[in-house]
Design a protein around this motif. Structure first.
Motif, PDB file in Angstrom:
ATOM      1  N   SER A 107      -3.065 -39.556  21.683  1.00 29.23           N
ATOM      2  CA  SER A 107      -1.730 -39.368  22.257  1.00 29.23           C
ATOM      3  C   SER A 107      -1.553 -40.243  23.498  1.00 29.23           C
ATOM      4  O   SER A 107      -0.463 -40.778  23.739  1.00 29.23           O
ATOM      5  CB  SER A 107      -1.464 -37.892  22.573  1.00 29.23           C
ATOM      6  N   LEU A 108      -2.610 -40.435  24.257  1.00 31.71           N
ATOM      7  CA  LEU A 108      -2.530 -41.340  25.398  1.00 31.71           C
ATOM      8  C   LEU A 108      -2.322 -42.778  24.939  1.00 31.71           C
ATOM      9  O   LEU A 108      -1.518 -43.515  25.534  1.00 31.71           O
ATOM     10  CB  LEU A 108      -3.798 -41.240  26.251  1.00 31.71           C
ATOM     11  N   ILE A 109      -2.989 -43.176  23.874  1.00 33.07           N
ATOM     12  CA  ILE A 109      -2.790 -44.517  23.333  1.00 33.07           C
ATOM     13  C   ILE A 109      -1.357 -44.677  22.843  1.00 33.07           C
ATOM     14  O   ILE A 109      -0.725 -45.721  23.041  1.00 33.07           O
ATOM     15  CB  ILE A 109      -3.812 -44.809  22.221  1.00 33.07           C
ATOM     16  N   GLY A 110      -0.820 -43.655  22.196  1.00 39.01           N
ATOM     17  CA  GLY A 110       0.573 -43.692  21.756  1.00 39.01           C
ATOM     18  C   GLY A 110       1.533 -43.802  22.919  1.00 39.01           C
ATOM     19  O   GLY A 110       2.538 -44.535  22.847  1.00 39.01           O
ATOM     20  N   LEU A 111       1.248 -43.090  23.995  1.00 34.81           N
ATOM     21  CA  LEU A 111       2.086 -43.184  25.193  1.00 34.81           C
ATOM     22  C   LEU A 111       2.067 -44.593  25.770  1.00 34.81           C
ATOM     23  O   LEU A 111       3.112 -45.125  26.161  1.00 34.81           O
ATOM     24  CB  LEU A 111       1.630 -42.171  26.248  1.00 34.81           C
ATOM     25  N   VAL A 112       0.896 -45.192  25.813  1.00 31.94           N
ATOM     26  CA  VAL A 112       0.787 -46.562  26.329  1.00 31.94           C
ATOM     27  C   VAL A 112       1.574 -47.522  25.453  1.00 31.94           C
ATOM     28  O   VAL A 112       2.287 -48.409  25.948  1.00 31.94           O
ATOM     29  CB  VAL A 112      -0.690 -46.991  26.445  1.00 31.94           C
ATOM     30  N   ALA A 113       1.480 -47.356  24.129  1.00 32.59           N
ATOM     31  CA  ALA A 113       2.213 -48.229  23.216  1.00 32.59           C
ATOM     32  C   ALA A 113       3.721 -48.068  23.374  1.00 32.59           C
ATOM     33  O   ALA A 113       4.475 -49.057  23.384  1.00 32.59           O
ATOM     34  CB  ALA A 113       1.805 -47.937  21.778  1.00 32.59           C
ATOM     35  N   LEU A 114       4.176 -46.833  23.508  1.00 33.13           N
ATOM     36  CA  LEU A 114       5.620 -46.607  23.657  1.00 33.13           C
ATOM     37  C   LEU A 114       6.152 -47.112  24.996  1.00 33.13           C
ATOM     38  O   LEU A 114       7.245 -47.678  25.059  1.00 33.13           O
ATOM     39  CB  LEU A 114       5.942 -45.129  23.485  1.00 33.13           C
ATOM     40  N   VAL A 115       5.395 -46.916  26.048  1.00 36.15           N
ATOM     41  CA  VAL A 115       5.823 -47.422  27.354  1.00 36.15           C
ATOM     42  C   VAL A 115       5.828 -48.950  27.343  1.00 36.15           C
ATOM     43  O   VAL A 115       6.730 -49.580  27.900  1.00 36.15           O
ATOM     44  CB  VAL A 115       4.932 -46.857  28.482  1.00 36.15           C
ATOM     45  N   GLY A 116       4.847 -49.554  26.680  1.00 37.61           N
ATOM     46  CA  GLY A 116       4.834 -51.006  26.548  1.00 37.61           C
ATOM     47  C   GLY A 116       6.029 -51.516  25.769  1.00 37.61           C
ATOM     48  O   GLY A 116       6.604 -52.559  26.095  1.00 37.61           O
ATOM     49  N   ILE A 158      -4.797 -52.018  20.958  1.00 39.53           N
ATOM     50  CA  ILE A 158      -5.722 -52.339  19.862  1.00 39.53           C
ATOM     51  C   ILE A 158      -7.165 -52.061  20.275  1.00 39.53           C
ATOM     52  O   ILE A 158      -7.931 -51.429  19.538  1.00 39.53           O
ATOM     53  CB  ILE A 158      -5.549 -53.801  19.422  1.00 39.53           C
ATOM     54  N   VAL A 159      -7.548 -52.493  21.451  1.00 40.29           N
ATOM     55  CA  VAL A 159      -8.918 -52.264  21.924  1.00 40.29           C
ATOM     56  C   VAL A 159      -9.175 -50.780  22.151  1.00 40.29           C
ATOM     57  O   VAL A 159     -10.228 -50.252  21.747  1.00 40.29           O
ATOM     58  CB  VAL A 159      -9.180 -53.082  23.211  1.00 40.29           C
ATOM     59  N   ALA A 160      -8.232 -50.077  22.749  1.00 40.22           N
ATOM     60  CA  ALA A 160      -8.407 -48.644  23.001  1.00 40.22           C
ATOM     61  C   ALA A 160      -8.480 -47.848  21.706  1.00 40.22           C
ATOM     62  O   ALA A 160      -9.241 -46.881  21.609  1.00 40.22           O
ATOM     63  CB  ALA A 160      -7.265 -48.130  23.872  1.00 40.22           C
ATOM     64  N   THR A 161      -7.720 -48.248  20.695  1.00 41.01           N
ATOM     65  CA  THR A 161      -7.776 -47.562  19.411  1.00 41.01           C
ATOM     66  C   THR A 161      -9.135 -47.747  18.751  1.00 41.01           C
ATOM     67  O   THR A 161      -9.699 -46.797  18.195  1.00 41.01           O
ATOM     68  CB  THR A 161      -6.656 -48.076  18.488  1.00 41.01           C
ATOM     69  N   LEU A 162      -9.668 -48.939  18.813  1.00 38.63           N
ATOM     70  CA  LEU A 162     -10.993 -49.187  18.240  1.00 38.63           C
ATOM     71  C   LEU A 162     -12.066 -48.380  18.963  1.00 38.63           C
ATOM     72  O   LEU A 162     -12.913 -47.745  18.324  1.00 38.63           O
ATOM     73  CB  LEU A 162     -11.327 -50.680  18.306  1.00 38.63           C
ATOM     74  N   ARG A 174       8.931 -49.892  25.546  1.00 34.31           N
ATOM     75  CA  ARG A 174      10.111 -49.610  26.386  1.00 34.31           C
ATOM     76  C   ARG A 174      10.287 -50.667  27.474  1.00 34.31           C
ATOM     77  O   ARG A 174      11.386 -51.080  27.782  1.00 34.31           O
ATOM     78  CB  ARG A 174       9.972 -48.228  27.007  1.00 34.31           C
ATOM     79  N   LEU A 175       9.181 -51.128  28.048  1.00 34.90           N
ATOM     80  CA  LEU A 175       9.242 -52.122  29.118  1.00 34.90           C
ATOM     81  C   LEU A 175       9.207 -53.559  28.597  1.00 34.90           C
ATOM     82  O   LEU A 175       9.284 -54.497  29.387  1.00 34.90           O
ATOM     83  CB  LEU A 175       8.083 -51.915  30.095  1.00 34.90           C
ATOM     84  N   ALA A 176       9.079 -53.712  27.276  1.00 36.37           N
ATOM     85  CA  ALA A 176       9.039 -55.028  26.620  1.00 36.37           C
ATOM     86  C   ALA A 176       7.899 -55.888  27.153  1.00 36.37           C
ATOM     87  O   ALA A 176       8.075 -57.063  27.463  1.00 36.37           O
ATOM     88  CB  ALA A 176      10.371 -55.740  26.743  1.00 36.37           C
ATOM     89  N   ARG A 177       6.729 -55.304  27.237  1.00 39.88           N
ATOM     90  CA  ARG A 177       5.528 -56.021  27.685  1.00 39.88           C
ATOM     91  C   ARG A 177       4.633 -56.279  26.483  1.00 39.88           C
ATOM     92  O   ARG A 177       4.205 -55.353  25.804  1.00 39.88           O
ATOM     93  CB  ARG A 177       4.749 -55.195  28.712  1.00 39.88           C
ATOM     94  N   ALA A 178       4.350 -57.517  26.206  1.00 34.94           N
ATOM     95  CA  ALA A 178       3.520 -57.865  25.055  1.00 34.94           C
ATOM     96  C   ALA A 178       2.035 -57.623  25.331  1.00 34.94           C
ATOM     97  O   ALA A 178       1.255 -57.418  24.398  1.00 34.94           O
ATOM     98  CB  ALA A 178       3.748 -59.317  24.671  1.00 34.94           C
ATOM     99  N   GLY A 179       1.630 -57.636  26.563  1.00 34.04           N
ATOM    100  CA  GLY A 179       0.221 -57.472  26.910  1.00 34.04           C
ATOM    101  C   GLY A 179      -0.331 -56.090  26.641  1.00 34.04           C
ATOM    102  O   GLY A 179      -1.544 -55.926  26.491  1.00 34.04           O
ATOM    103  N   THR A 180       0.526 -55.100  26.566  1.00 37.19           N
ATOM    104  CA  THR A 180       0.023 -53.748  26.344  1.00 37.19           C
ATOM    105  C   THR A 180      -0.509 -53.555  24.933  1.00 37.19           C
ATOM    106  O   THR A 180      -1.339 -52.683  24.705  1.00 37.19           O
ATOM    107  CB  THR A 180       1.116 -52.698  26.617  1.00 37.19           C
ATOM    108  N   PHE A 181      -0.062 -54.380  24.000  1.00 38.23           N
ATOM    109  CA  PHE A 181      -0.522 -54.201  22.632  1.00 38.23           C
ATOM    110  C   PHE A 181      -1.975 -54.622  22.463  1.00 38.23           C
ATOM    111  O   PHE A 181      -2.683 -54.073  21.618  1.00 38.23           O
ATOM    112  CB  PHE A 181       0.403 -54.927  21.670  1.00 38.23           C
ATOM    113  N   ASP A 182      -2.440 -55.567  23.239  1.00 39.37           N
ATOM    114  CA  ASP A 182      -3.865 -55.901  23.230  1.00 39.37           C
ATOM    115  C   ASP A 182      -4.686 -54.713  23.722  1.00 39.37           C
ATOM    116  O   ASP A 182      -5.724 -54.378  23.141  1.00 39.37           O
ATOM    117  CB  ASP A 182      -4.140 -57.112  24.111  1.00 39.37           C
ATOM    118  N   LEU A 183      -4.195 -54.073  24.751  1.00 37.20           N
ATOM    119  CA  LEU A 183      -4.857 -52.882  25.281  1.00 37.20           C
ATOM    120  C   LEU A 183      -4.867 -51.762  24.245  1.00 37.20           C
ATOM    121  O   LEU A 183      -5.880 -51.072  24.077  1.00 37.20           O
ATOM    122  CB  LEU A 183      -4.147 -52.421  26.560  1.00 37.20           C
TER     123      LEU A 183
END
Length: 85
Positions: free
Chosen positions: A41-50, A63-67, A52-61
């Motif tokens: 759920s924390l990873i989902g929150l990070v993805a949604l906030v990323g 992917i790594v956090a999910t793994l 919402r803020l239109a930040r492409a860098g959060t998706f790398d985070l």
């Protein structure tokens, strides 16, 4: 953007409920499952906030956090069963 805000609220509720279950879980298995839900759920929150803020860098985070979270869930399950398959 309203849908993202609703999804963030839903994940925040799931995060809080999982945190409560980690603290009050009657068995170690309940705590492991709650910790897994807490992590994802924390990873989902990070993805949604990323998103919402239109930040492409959060998706790398994300992917790594999910793994890392997946590997942690597998290792916790293995430790909980005592290494038996």
């Amino acid at each position: 953007m309203i849908v993202i805000d609703i999804a963030v609220a839903g994940l925040a509720v799931a995060f809080l409920v999982a945190a409560w279950r980690v603290v009050a879980g009657p068995t170690p298995a309940d705590r492991v499952v709650a910790a897994d839900l807490l992590t994802f759920s924390l990873i989902g929150l990070v993805a949604l906030v990323g998103t919402r803020l239109a930040r492409a860098g959060t998706f790398d985070l994300v992917i790594v956090a999910t793994l890392v979270a997946f590997l942690a869930a597998v290792s916790l399950a293995r430790a909980l069963t005592g290494g038996h398959r």
